[in-house]
Design a protein around this motif. Structure first.
Motif, PDB file in Angstrom:
ATOM      1  N   SER A   1       0.421 -15.400  -0.414  1.00  0.00           N
ATOM      2  CA  SER A   1      -0.585 -14.425  -0.832  1.00  0.00           C
ATOM      3  C   SER A   1      -0.041 -13.008  -0.738  1.00  0.00           C
ATOM      4  CB  SER A   1      -1.839 -14.557   0.044  1.00  0.00           C
ATOM      5  OG  SER A   1      -2.854 -13.674  -0.371  1.00  0.00           O
ATOM      6  N   VAL A   2      -0.578 -12.140  -1.619  1.00  0.00           N
ATOM      7  CA  VAL A   2      -0.217 -10.724  -1.640  1.00  0.00           C
ATOM      8  C   VAL A   2      -1.495  -9.913  -1.750  1.00  0.00           C
ATOM      9  CG1 VAL A   2       1.042  -8.896  -2.858  1.00  0.00           C
ATOM     10  CG2 VAL A   2       1.954 -11.246  -2.843  1.00  0.00           C
ATOM     11  N   ILE A   3      -1.605  -8.851  -0.960  1.00  0.00           N
ATOM     12  CA  ILE A   3      -2.703  -7.891  -1.112  1.00  0.00           C
ATOM     13  C   ILE A   3      -2.081  -6.569  -1.540  1.00  0.00           C
ATOM     14  CG2 ILE A   3      -2.717  -7.204   1.338  1.00  0.00           C
ATOM     15  CD1 ILE A   3      -5.795  -6.901   1.062  1.00  0.00           C
ATOM     16  N   VAL A   4      -2.643  -5.960  -2.591  1.00  0.00           N
ATOM     17  CA  VAL A   4      -2.050  -4.742  -3.129  1.00  0.00           C
ATOM     18  C   VAL A   4      -3.136  -3.777  -3.561  1.00  0.00           C
ATOM     19  CG1 VAL A   4      -1.767  -5.887  -5.376  1.00  0.00           C
ATOM     20  CG2 VAL A   4      -0.483  -3.799  -4.894  1.00  0.00           C
ATOM     21  N   GLU A   5      -2.957  -2.509  -3.201  1.00  0.00           N
ATOM     22  CA  GLU A   5      -3.877  -1.452  -3.615  1.00  0.00           C
ATOM     23  C   GLU A   5      -3.372  -0.883  -4.929  1.00  0.00           C
ATOM     24  OE1 GLU A   5      -4.681   2.915  -1.949  1.00  0.00           O
ATOM     25  OE2 GLU A   5      -5.308   1.351  -0.532  1.00  0.00           O
ATOM     26  N   LEU A   6      -4.260  -0.843  -5.953  1.00  0.00           N
ATOM     27  CA  LEU A   6      -3.882  -0.403  -7.288  1.00  0.00           C
ATOM     28  C   LEU A   6      -4.799   0.705  -7.768  1.00  0.00           C
ATOM     29  CD1 LEU A   6      -3.283  -3.971  -8.723  1.00  0.00           C
ATOM     30  CD2 LEU A   6      -1.502  -2.232  -8.388  1.00  0.00           C
ATOM     31  N   GLY A   7      -4.252   1.597  -8.596  1.00  0.00           N
ATOM     32  CA  GLY A   7      -5.002   2.765  -9.038  1.00  0.00           C
ATOM     33  C   GLY A   7      -5.707   2.595 -10.353  1.00  0.00           C
ATOM     34  N   THR A   8      -5.092   3.015 -11.431  1.00  0.00           N
ATOM     35  CA  THR A   8      -5.744   3.074 -12.733  1.00  0.00           C
ATOM     36  C   THR A   8      -5.963   1.674 -13.306  1.00  0.00           C
ATOM     37  OG1 THR A   8      -3.666   3.161 -13.968  1.00  0.00           O
ATOM     38  CG2 THR A   8      -4.571   5.255 -13.162  1.00  0.00           C
ATOM     39  N   PRO A   9      -6.893   1.546 -14.263  1.00  0.00           N
ATOM     40  CA  PRO A   9      -7.080   0.250 -14.943  1.00  0.00           C
ATOM     41  C   PRO A   9      -5.798  -0.250 -15.595  1.00  0.00           C
ATOM     42  CG  PRO A   9      -8.932   1.698 -15.397  1.00  0.00           C
ATOM     43  CD  PRO A   9      -7.908   2.527 -14.670  1.00  0.00           C
TER      44      PRO A   9
ATOM     45  N   GLY B   1     -13.206   2.517  -0.626  1.00  0.00           N
ATOM     46  CA  GLY B   1     -13.373   2.903  -2.017  1.00  0.00           C
ATOM     47  C   GLY B   1     -12.167   2.662  -2.898  1.00  0.00           C
ATOM     48  N   GLU B   2     -11.035   2.267  -2.303  1.00  0.00           N
ATOM     49  CA  GLU B   2      -9.844   1.984  -3.087  1.00  0.00           C
ATOM     50  C   GLU B   2      -9.949   0.590  -3.709  1.00  0.00           C
ATOM     51  OE1 GLU B   2      -7.663   4.210  -3.615  1.00  0.00           O
ATOM     52  OE2 GLU B   2      -8.064   5.687  -2.035  1.00  0.00           O
ATOM     53  N   THR B   3      -9.325   0.415  -4.884  1.00  0.00           N
ATOM     54  CA  THR B   3      -9.352  -0.884  -5.547  1.00  0.00           C
ATOM     55  C   THR B   3      -8.219  -1.746  -5.039  1.00  0.00           C
ATOM     56  OG1 THR B   3     -10.294   0.120  -7.532  1.00  0.00           O
ATOM     57  CG2 THR B   3      -9.341  -2.078  -7.757  1.00  0.00           C
ATOM     58  N   CYS B   4      -8.586  -2.869  -4.448  1.00  0.00           N
ATOM     59  CA  CYS B   4      -7.619  -3.751  -3.827  1.00  0.00           C
ATOM     60  C   CYS B   4      -7.691  -5.127  -4.491  1.00  0.00           C
ATOM     61  CB  CYS B   4      -7.931  -3.889  -2.343  1.00  0.00           C
ATOM     62  SG  CYS B   4      -6.542  -3.568  -1.289  1.00  0.00           S
ATOM     63  N   PHE B   5      -6.534  -5.731  -4.734  1.00  0.00           N
ATOM     64  CA  PHE B   5      -6.463  -7.073  -5.293  1.00  0.00           C
ATOM     65  C   PHE B   5      -5.798  -7.996  -4.280  1.00  0.00           C
ATOM     66  CE2 PHE B   5      -7.168  -4.643  -9.059  1.00  0.00           C
ATOM     67  CZ  PHE B   5      -7.634  -5.507 -10.043  1.00  0.00           C
ATOM     68  N   VAL B   6      -6.349  -9.181  -4.129  1.00  0.00           N
ATOM     69  CA  VAL B   6      -5.701 -10.221  -3.353  1.00  0.00           C
ATOM     70  C   VAL B   6      -5.259 -11.306  -4.329  1.00  0.00           C
ATOM     71  CG1 VAL B   6      -6.009 -12.041  -1.637  1.00  0.00           C
ATOM     72  CG2 VAL B   6      -6.965  -9.772  -1.212  1.00  0.00           C
TER      73      VAL B   6
ATOM     74  N   ASP C   1       0.881  -1.179   0.000  1.00  0.00           N
ATOM     75  CA  ASP C   1       0.000   0.000   0.000  1.00  0.00           C
ATOM     76  C   ASP C   1       0.913   1.222   0.000  1.00  0.00           C
ATOM     77  OD1 ASP C   1      -1.896   1.921   0.258  1.00  0.00           O
ATOM     78  OD2 ASP C   1      -2.720   1.224   2.151  1.00  0.00           O
ATOM     79  N   VAL C   2       1.340   1.629  -1.196  1.00  0.00           N
ATOM     80  CA  VAL C   2       2.429   2.605  -1.296  1.00  0.00           C
ATOM     81  C   VAL C   2       2.101   3.802  -2.183  1.00  0.00           C
ATOM     82  CG1 VAL C   2       4.268   0.983  -0.733  1.00  0.00           C
ATOM     83  CG2 VAL C   2       3.465   1.149  -3.090  1.00  0.00           C
ATOM     84  N   ASP C   3       0.865   3.947  -2.587  1.00  0.00           N
ATOM     85  CA  ASP C   3       0.401   5.159  -3.275  1.00  0.00           C
ATOM     86  C   ASP C   3       1.207   5.523  -4.512  1.00  0.00           C
ATOM     87  OD1 ASP C   3      -1.701   5.676  -1.426  1.00  0.00           O
ATOM     88  OD2 ASP C   3      -0.231   6.451  -0.015  1.00  0.00           O
ATOM     89  N   GLY C   4       1.259   4.606  -5.478  1.00  0.00           N
ATOM     90  CA  GLY C   4       1.793   4.990  -6.773  1.00  0.00           C
ATOM     91  C   GLY C   4       3.011   4.254  -7.294  1.00  0.00           C
TER      92      GLY C   4
END
Length: 257
Positions: free
Chosen positions: A213-221, A247-252, A190-193
């Motif tokens: 497993s990895v969980i990561v917050e991602l921005g644009t498509p 509201g953030e897009t998160c992938f596991v 979760d590192v904002d960019g």
């Protein structure tokens, strides 16, 4: 809210909680956790602890015994503290947070909760490059986010830097191969960019059989598509995608068996 009123609220919050020892205690899914109150923002983080990132908390609940967990972009430590409280000596947490005020509060929260044996915090920038550079910080406050390592990326920072801090950066592959860290079973990013550079600098870590497993917050498509492709190349697939985390897009991602 204007900075004037924000500063007033911060001062009031610090004064009130200073009388109580400088922290507030919250219950997070049955775990009693102390959070240092440095300003109004850290108080907000404490008060929204259980609801801000429900999918992250559920993911942390899925850890197997004896886990090694890397928390990248640990901020003040919420998602390091919870698994350390939940699993105790059955987990090893490594928390990485470059912003100096957040790093101080991360360590203070570890101390307040007596978790020094379970969590080790490092004030370095896990990124896609190694070596010394600078950290550009848009809001120089405890609990602040969107700092950028190596370049002033206004797209992700949203505002110019109010403080620039010297910082050492390291890739995940170097952490484990060069600096002797254990290969993690679980990673939160979760590192904002700079998610994509981090993933690119973690090819060997992601391929290592220890990783589950990895969980990561991602921005644009575009970032999401690239991240999914890189993860698949490393042997990980999308388990689920969510926007419940504020509201953030998160992938596991999970390792393909």
């Amino acid at each position: 809210m204007s900075s004037f009123f924000t500063n007033i609220l911060s001062s009031v919050a610090v004064a009130l909680y200073g009388i109580k020892g400088g922290f507030t205690e919250v219950n997070v899914k049955g775990q009693s956790i102390r959070i240092a109150v440095d300003n109004f923002r850290t108080l907000q983080r404490a008060k929204t602890y259980s609801i801000k990132e429900p999918d992250t908390l559920d993911w942390l609940d899925s850890f197997e015994p004896g886990a090694c967990f890397f928390d990248l972009g640990a901020n003040i430590g919420q998602y390091s503290l919870y698994p350390a409280k939940k699993y105790g000596d059955d987990i090893q947490v490594f928390s990485f947070e470059p912003q100096c005020i957040n790093y101080y509060l991360l360590n203070k929260n570890i101390h307040l909760n007596g978790l020094e044996k379970n969590i080790t915090a490092y004030g370095v920038a896990v990124s896609g490059q190694g070596g010394f550079s600078k950290l550009y910080i848009p809001r120089f406050i405890g609990g602040g986010n969107r700092s950028q390592f190596g370049t002033e990326d206004l797209k992700n920072m949203k505002r110019p830097a109010s403080h620039i801090q010297g910082m050492f950066g390291v890739t995940l592959d170097d952490l484990c191969a060069k600096w002797g860290f254990p290969y993690p079973n679980y990673i939160k990013i979760d590192v904002d960019g700079i998610e994509i550079p981090i993933i690119k600098g973690a090819e060997n870590v992601l391929r290592n059989p220890a990783l589950k497993s990895v969980i990561v917050e991602l921005g644009t498509p575009e970032e999401q598509q690239e991240a999914v492709s890189l993860m698949e190349q490393a042997g990980l697939r999308v388990k689920f995608k969510t926007t419940k985390n504020w509201g953030e897009t998160c992938f596991v991602f999970e390792k393909i068996s």
